[in-house]
Structure formats: structure tokens, C-alpha cells
Enzyme design. Structure first.
Site, short mmCIF file in Angstrom:
data_model
loop_
_atom_site.label_atom_id
_atom_site.label_comp_id
_atom_site.label_asym_id
_atom_site.label_seq_id
_atom_site.Cartn_x
_atom_site.Cartn_y
_atom_site.Cartn_z
N LYS A 54 13.53 -26.38 -3.91
CA LYS A 54 13.20 -27.65 -4.56
C LYS A 54 12.11 -27.45 -5.60
O LYS A 54 12.15 -28.02 -6.69
CB LYS A 54 12.76 -28.68 -3.51
CG LYS A 54 13.92 -29.15 -2.62
CD LYS A 54 13.43 -29.92 -1.40
CE LYS A 54 14.60 -30.30 -0.50
NZ LYS A 54 14.16 -30.95 0.75
N GLN A 98 8.79 -32.49 4.20
CA GLN A 98 9.97 -31.74 4.61
C GLN A 98 10.26 -31.97 6.09
O GLN A 98 9.39 -31.78 6.95
CB GLN A 98 9.76 -30.24 4.35
CG GLN A 98 10.95 -29.37 4.70
CD GLN A 98 12.20 -29.69 3.88
OE1 GLN A 98 12.13 -29.97 2.70
NE2 GLN A 98 13.35 -29.66 4.53
N ASP A 121 11.89 -39.42 -1.25
CA ASP A 121 12.98 -39.20 -0.29
C ASP A 121 13.71 -40.49 0.02
O ASP A 121 14.80 -40.46 0.60
CB ASP A 121 12.43 -38.59 1.00
CG ASP A 121 12.73 -37.11 1.12
OD1 ASP A 121 13.60 -36.61 0.39
OD2 ASP A 121 12.10 -36.44 1.96
#
Length: 311
Positions: A54, A98, A121
Site C-alpha cells: 500500500k 491494518q 478504510d
């Protein structure tokens, strides 16, 4: 006739070209460089690889990124303290925590501690609620990526029956909410299948578009799909393979060999949904940076960068 492959890498490259132009334009007009903070707790190798990928993708389109690593035995207050600091740091417009987190940490509490305007997210309850109402700020990355794959590859879900094999907060629920909306590029009739669904195959075999995210290798067989259907395989599973040097190979939730001659199109594993998830994280980060300076933000600007309805 063998199914067409919906190449996530190829679609991602197209979107990221638009992203790079959008990032450059924002920098030139406002001096703002989009910033992404990644919070990585523990030493899980897969999570570390995902964060690394990412970060690399972000830098390639001009997004500044930094990873904040915490030990696996970190206490919850330290994690919350870091996120609070990032919430108020103008260098970062997006915050990625994460997942999964170590079991002693409350995933829900930590996700809710991220400012909704930095929740790239799209998992904060406020952002989920806005998605349900049809006024999303950020759409969770995997569902957003699936939606874009369908649009870019010419399989507009409007008026189609979509069966989603997942009720997770990361894939199934937000994808259902995205595709059911009364708007261009959506307007689907959505059926959500899960472990409590009776006669699973009788439902999935009626779907024009089937999304498989059950986390079980090759569980979706030819009997479970409709002739000429479009299949999006979200799963990525390791199965033993002594012929490979690493001792395993990656497969999806769909029996690729078994369905490929029955359906119209399918995503590969790997190289399908995965690259799109990363790309939509970048899209959300750019949008967060645009929102930081409201004078430069306009929804149409975001749509153009996102590339909707441009297969």
C-alpha cells in the site's frame, strides 16, 4: 467458450493514472500533498507485506505515506493515543489501521477512534451509516474496488441480480449497500448469502453477478453459478502443492477450472480484487485531502478521478 478474465491489475493501472493527475493537480492548486498514515500492530508477515504494498502504491501516485509500527503486546491506550495524535496531524489526511489486530485489542473501539473524515478504510460507524443512506463519504476499499471492476469491464450491475456470499463488515454488507442504491451504476437486486443460508446453490445459481468472499478454497463450483454469469472472486487461500517451490499455491473461493467454461467473466486469484482494494484506498486518501480544503473539493472532480462509467 472460456470466460473473459477481469484483470484487476490492468484496471488499477488505469485508475492510478487518473489518481496521479489528481494528486498533481491538488498540489499545484493548493500546495497540499495527500498524506496516508498506516498503523501496523504486531509482526504478522502478511499484514506487513500488505502495508508495504500500500505504501509503495501510494508513493507511485504522489501520496506521502508513513507507517507507524507498534509491538504485538502494545496496550490499547497506546494505540488510541497514537490515533488521536494522527487525527490532529495535518500531514495526514487518511489513517489506515491494518487489520486484523491482536486479540487483546478491541477492533471496534480502535476503528471508532479514527476521525470519520480520515477513515479512508470506510469502516467507521458514521461512514457505514452514510453509505446505507446513499450519501457515502468513504466506501470501504474492497467493495469500492469490486464496483469499479464491474463498471470498468463493462458489466454495469444496474437491474441485475447480484448474489454476495459474505455478510462481513469489510465486504458483504458495504457491497450490498453500494449496489442497492437508487443511482447510476447501482440499482441492483441484491441477495446476501451466508452460513445460515439454506440451499445456498439454488440462490447463487440464479445470480447474474456472483461475488464470492467466504474464505474457503474453491467452495463455489459450477453447480453454484448461472450460465453466462459474471463472477467476482474475493477469496485468496493457500492450498498445499508439492510441485511448487514454496509448497503451496493461491486459489480463490471459486473453482476456476470448473466454472470457466460456463460463465461469461471472472476475476483471477491473485491479480483480481486485491490490486483494486489497494487502489481504492488511494482514491479515498486523495478524496480526504480534497475535503481538507473544501474550496478545491467538488464531487464531480472525485468522480472523474475515480473513473466511474468509463470502461
Amino acid at each position: 467458450m472460456q470466460a473473459k478474465i477481469i484483470d484487476g491489475n490492468e484496471i488499477s493501472r488505469g485508475i492510478r493514472k487518473k489518481m496521479a493527475r489528481g494528486v498533481k493537480s491538488l498540489k499545484e492548486k493548493t500546495g497540499i500533498t495527500p498524506g496516508l498514515a498506516a498503523v501496523l500492530v504486531g509482526g504478522d508477515p502478511a499484514s506487513a507485506i500488505y502495508v508495504q504494498r500500500k505504501g509503495k502504491a501510494a508513493r507511485e501516485v504522489g501520496i506521502y505515506t508513513q507507517t507507524f509500527r507498534l509491538p504485538s503486546d502494545v496496550n490499547e491506550m497506546e494505540v488510541l493515543s497514537l490515533i488521536e495524535r494522527l487525527n490532529h496531524d495535518p500531514l495526514f489526511h487518511g489513517i489506515l489501521v491494518q487489520l486484523p489486530l491482536p486479540p487483546h485489542l478491541s477492533e471496534g473501539k480502535i476503528i471508532q477512534s479514527v476521525l470519520p473524515t480520515k477513515d479512508v478504510d470506510g469502516l467507521h460507524p458514521e461512514n457505514m451509516g452514510k453509505l446505507l443512506l446513499g450519501t457515502p463519504l468513504f466506501v470501504p476499499c474492497t467493495p469500492a474496488g469490486i464496483h469499479q471492476m464491474l463498471l470498468w469491464s463493462g458489466y454495469n450491475p444496474e437491474g441485475k441480480h447480484v448474489a454476495i456470499c459474505s455478510r462481513s463488515n469489510i465486504v458483504g454488507k458495504p457491497l450490498m449497500m453500494t449496489l442497492m442504491q437508487k443511482r447510476e451504476g447501482a440499482n441492483s437486486t441484491v441477495t446476501l448469502c451466508h452460513t445460515g443460508t439454506r440451499d445456498f446453490a439454488s440462490i447463487t445459481s440464479q445470480a447474474d453477478i456472483l461475488v464470492a468472499a467466504v474464505g474457503m478454497p474453491e467452495v463455489i463450483t459450477a453447480d453454484s453459478v448461472k450460465e453466462g454469469a459474471v463472477v467476482i472472486d474475493v477469496g485468496i487461500n493457500r492450498v498445499k502443492d508439492p510441485s511448487r517451490k514454496v509448497g503451496y499455491r493461491l486459489v480463490g473461493d471459486v473453482d476456476f477450472e470448473g466454472v470457466k467454461d460456463k460463465i461469461e467473466a471472472i476475476t483471477p486469484v491473485p491479480g483480481g480484487v486485491g490490486p483494486m482494494t489497494v487502489t481504492m484506498l488511494l482514491v479515498n486518501t486523495l478524496k480526504a485531502a480534497q475535503l481538507y480544503d473544501l474550496e478545491t473539493y467538488h464531487p464531480l472532480m472525485f468522480e472523474a478521478i475515480e473513473g466511474q462509467y468509463e470502461p
